[in-house]
Enzyme design. Structure first.
Site, PDB file in Angstrom:
ATOM      1  N   GLY A   1       0.579  -1.308   0.051  1.00 46.15           N
ATOM      2  CA  GLY A   1      -0.243   0.373  -0.478  1.00 46.15           C
ATOM      3  C   GLY A   1       0.656   1.368  -0.014  1.00 46.15           C
TER       4      GLY A   1
ATOM      5  N   PRO B   1      14.512   0.274   8.078  1.00 43.00           N
ATOM      6  CG  PRO B   1      12.227   0.717   8.718  1.00 43.00           C
ATOM      7  CD  PRO B   1      13.665   1.954   8.511  1.00 43.00           C
TER       8      PRO B   1
ATOM      9  CB  CYS C   1     -23.464   0.324 -13.709  1.00 40.63           C
ATOM     10  SG  CYS C   1     -23.637  -0.429 -14.680  1.00 40.63           S
TER      11      CYS C   1
ATOM     12  CG  HIS D   1     -19.049   1.419 -15.033  1.00 39.41           C
ATOM     13  ND1 HIS D   1     -18.833   2.055 -13.907  1.00 39.41           N
ATOM     14  CD2 HIS D   1     -19.901   0.375 -15.136  1.00 39.41           C
ATOM     15  CE1 HIS D   1     -19.842   0.264 -13.399  1.00 39.41           C
ATOM     16  NE2 HIS D   1     -20.269   0.045 -14.264  1.00 39.41           N
TER      17      HIS D   1
ATOM     18  CD  GLU E   1     -17.590   5.214 -13.768  1.00 36.43           C
ATOM     19  OE1 GLU E   1     -18.033   5.434 -14.564  1.00 36.43           O
ATOM     20  OE2 GLU E   1     -17.475   4.213 -13.329  1.00 36.43           O
TER      21      GLU E   1
HETATM   22  N1  GLN Z   1     -25.508  -4.906 -10.322  1.00 36.31           N
HETATM   23  C1  GLN Z   1     -26.070  -4.062 -11.757  1.00 36.31           C
HETATM   24  C2  GLN Z   1     -25.717  -5.563 -13.162  1.00 36.31           C
HETATM   25  O1  GLN Z   1     -25.243  -5.847 -12.400  1.00 36.31           O
HETATM   26  C3  GLN Z   1     -25.349  -2.705 -11.944  1.00 36.31           C
HETATM   27  C4  GLN Z   1     -24.052  -3.603 -11.875  1.00 36.31           C
HETATM   28  C5  GLN Z   1     -23.106  -2.296 -12.241  1.00 36.31           C
HETATM   29  O2  GLN Z   1     -22.987  -1.307 -10.942  1.00 36.31           O
HETATM   30  N2  GLN Z   1     -21.321  -1.960 -12.515  1.00 36.31           N
HETATM   31  O3  GLN Z   1     -26.056  -5.872 -14.156  1.00 36.31           O
END
Ligand code: GLN
Length: 521
Positions: free
Chosen positions: A14, A191, A376, A499, A501
């Site tokens: 980490g 360390p 999503c 997504h 992002e």
């Molecule tokens: N759980 C929802 C699905 O499988 C959305 C998945 C997600 O948000 N990545 O469709």
């Protein structure tokens, strides 16, 4: 000849080896080099897709649909490189390949062993990736800590590569912790010394030592590390706590990291500079332009939605300020939870925990005209909320396993036969044909974004939703699956099955996030 850079870690996990790898790569990109990152994980899962993001951090999804370690998110955000699944090695994947070869008889007559068979498999994968990509530099980050049992064979593979290649073709960066001891007021190097000793026992000599510490390393501390670990002082590099992760390439630049590495690797002069990068970072250090609520399920110290938060930062930096992203736990949601926010994001998710709060948050945004972006699961719940409140239905998602009369979100047909859990969702890049506001936002009639889901908007309900104002404005051209929904109103109210992002970098923000953030100003 391509160059090899290995990044290892000592003392603790980490420490941010992924950020070190991404930052070093960023500096080497200035030499006009094509760079491919590799991440080697010790765990036996084939990929992190089956792991709990609250333990392991966000699962990042690549264009080819591979679920990978979240370090690939850093590589995308820093380097704008689109990785392929083969660049993430896991022990699960490597052993699976070796065992499959053994069953096919490819090692016939031999006793199959960690060395050379597992190490050969690793080296072969690195080499293939290098060849297929045609890159100039391969940066291999070895996960975990030197001395762990589970990453030993990656380190041995690195040793073999290093001993087979000329000096000027490989480089090893060892990242360690340099703790500050309050009682004596000193940064302690012991360390680091010990972890370099562990590295040496494996036959690996570091070229550079990156010391992770609260404050920059004192000069005498650098000298001490240099002396005890046998690297020149200029090869001992500070990696202090920073306000934003994007500062790290600049911090390294100020210590001539690119120069030091390129000199040993015999590289030509550099062709580009970090000016644009620096401008964006300066923006991120300015005052916040917007306060965004990220409504999800949380535990302490949570990296589950890292890409969403970063995508917002990329847009903010482009607009000219910073953004405050605050986690709102929907398990303890009440009306006051959204007070003072300029916009709300409902991120992706799974299962029923926290869902009621998410639906209430969506309702609040819809009724109070607050900008809302649903990602999503967030989009799916926008549909559920609308069906419940506007269409007055007993509506729900099949995922919630409740007895709803109307399953407005249902499992995708080809997901019904799925028995195995790993890598079986609808994953990776798919095209959507666009209309409405989304088409304006993307400035195009189609867009490709990445996916990770099993459920979809039930087409049987589309007409009724549309009649009341929830429009499907993006659709997969082959299957008809609803990819974007929106309500035509002045304030941003858009949900996407994708997504976006995962498709955003500091120098190239994603248009949907960008427009959302702009709408909150
Ligand atoms: N759980 C929802 C699905 O499988 C959305 C998945 C997600 O948000 N990545 O469709």
């Amino acid at each position: 000849m391509p160059k090899w850079i290995f990044v290892t870690g000592g003392v603790l996990s980490g420490l941010g080896k992924g950020l070190v790898s991404a930052s070093v790569s960023k500096l080497l990109q200035l030499y006009d080099k094509d760079i491919i990152p590799q991440k080697c994980d010790g765990y036996l899962n084939v990929d992190p897709g089956t792991m709990n993001p609250q333990e392991h951090g966000e699962v990042f999804v690549l264009e080819d649909g591979t679920e990978v370690d979240m370090d690939f998110g850093h590589y995308k955000r820093f380097l704008d490189v689109d990785s392929t699944g083969k660049w993430n090695l896991t022990s699960g994947k490597v052993f699976k390949q070796v065992i499959e070869k053994e069953r096919k008889g490819e090692y016939l007559g031999k006793t199959v062993q960690m060395v050379p068979h597992v190490t050969d498999q690793i080296k072969e994968t690195w080499r293939e990736n290098l060849e297929e990509s045609g890159a100039d530099i391969i940066v291999v980050e070895i996960g975990g800590t030197v001395g762990d049992m589970e990453n030993q064979f990656y380190l041995e593979a690195a040793r073999q590569i290093r001993s087979n290649l000329p000096e000027e073709d490989t480089y090893l960066i060892h990242t360690t912790l340099v703790p500050y001891l309050e009682t004596t007021g000193e940064q302690k190097t012991k360390p680091t010394q010990h972890s370099v000793k562990d590295l040496r026992e494996l036959g690996l000599e570091p070229d550079m030592i990156v010391g992770r510490s609260e404050e920059s390393l004192e000069d005498d501390v650098k000298e001490k590390i240099s002396l005890f670990c046998d690297v020149p002082t200029e090869n001992v590099v500070s990696d202090p706590n920073l306000e934003t992760i994007y500062e790290l390439p600049i911090v390294f630049e100020n210590q001539d990291v690119g120069e030091v590495i390129s000199k040993k690797l015999n590289m030509d002069n550099r062709k580009k500079n970090l000016r644009e990068w620096q401008n964006r970072i300066e923006n991120l250090q300015k005052e916040s332009i917007s306060r965004i609520a990220l409504c999800g399920k949380y535990t302490e110290m949570d990296d589950s939605y890292a890409s969403v938060e970063e995508a917002l930062r990329h847009s903010a930096a482009e607009i000219g300020g910073s953004v405050k992203v605050e986690q709102v736990d929907t398990e303890e949601f009440d009306k006051k939870s959204l007070q003072g926010f300029d916009g709300v994001i409902i991120p992706g998710g799974f299962g029923s925990r926290g869902v009621q709060g998410k639906i209430e948050a969506i309702r609040h945004c819809r009724k109070e005209d607050i900008p809302l972006l649903g990602i999503c699961y967030g989009m799916q719940l926008m549909v559920v909320e609308f069906a419940r409140d506007v269409l007055d239905m007993d509506a729900g998602s099949e995922e919630l396993e409740d007895d709803f009369e109307h399953l407005v979100i249902k499992q995708m047909q080809d997901q019904k036969q799925v028995e195995k859990m790993g890598g079986t969702m609808r994953l990776g890049s798919y095209t959507a044909k666009l209309k409405g506001e989304v088409s304006e936002i993307y400035g195009s009639e189609e867009v490709v974004e990445r996916h990770r889901h099993r459920f979809e908007l039930n087409p049987d309900y589309e007409d009724r939703l549309e009649a009341e104002g929830l429009k499907v404005s993006g659709r997969n051209p082959e299957t008809g699956l609803a990819e974007f929904v929106e309500i035509d109103r002045k304030t941003f109210f858009i949900g996407t099955q994708a997504h976006p992002e995962f498709n955003s970098s500091l120098e190239n923000p994603n248009p949907l996030y960008h427009e959302f953030l702009k709408s909150t100003l």
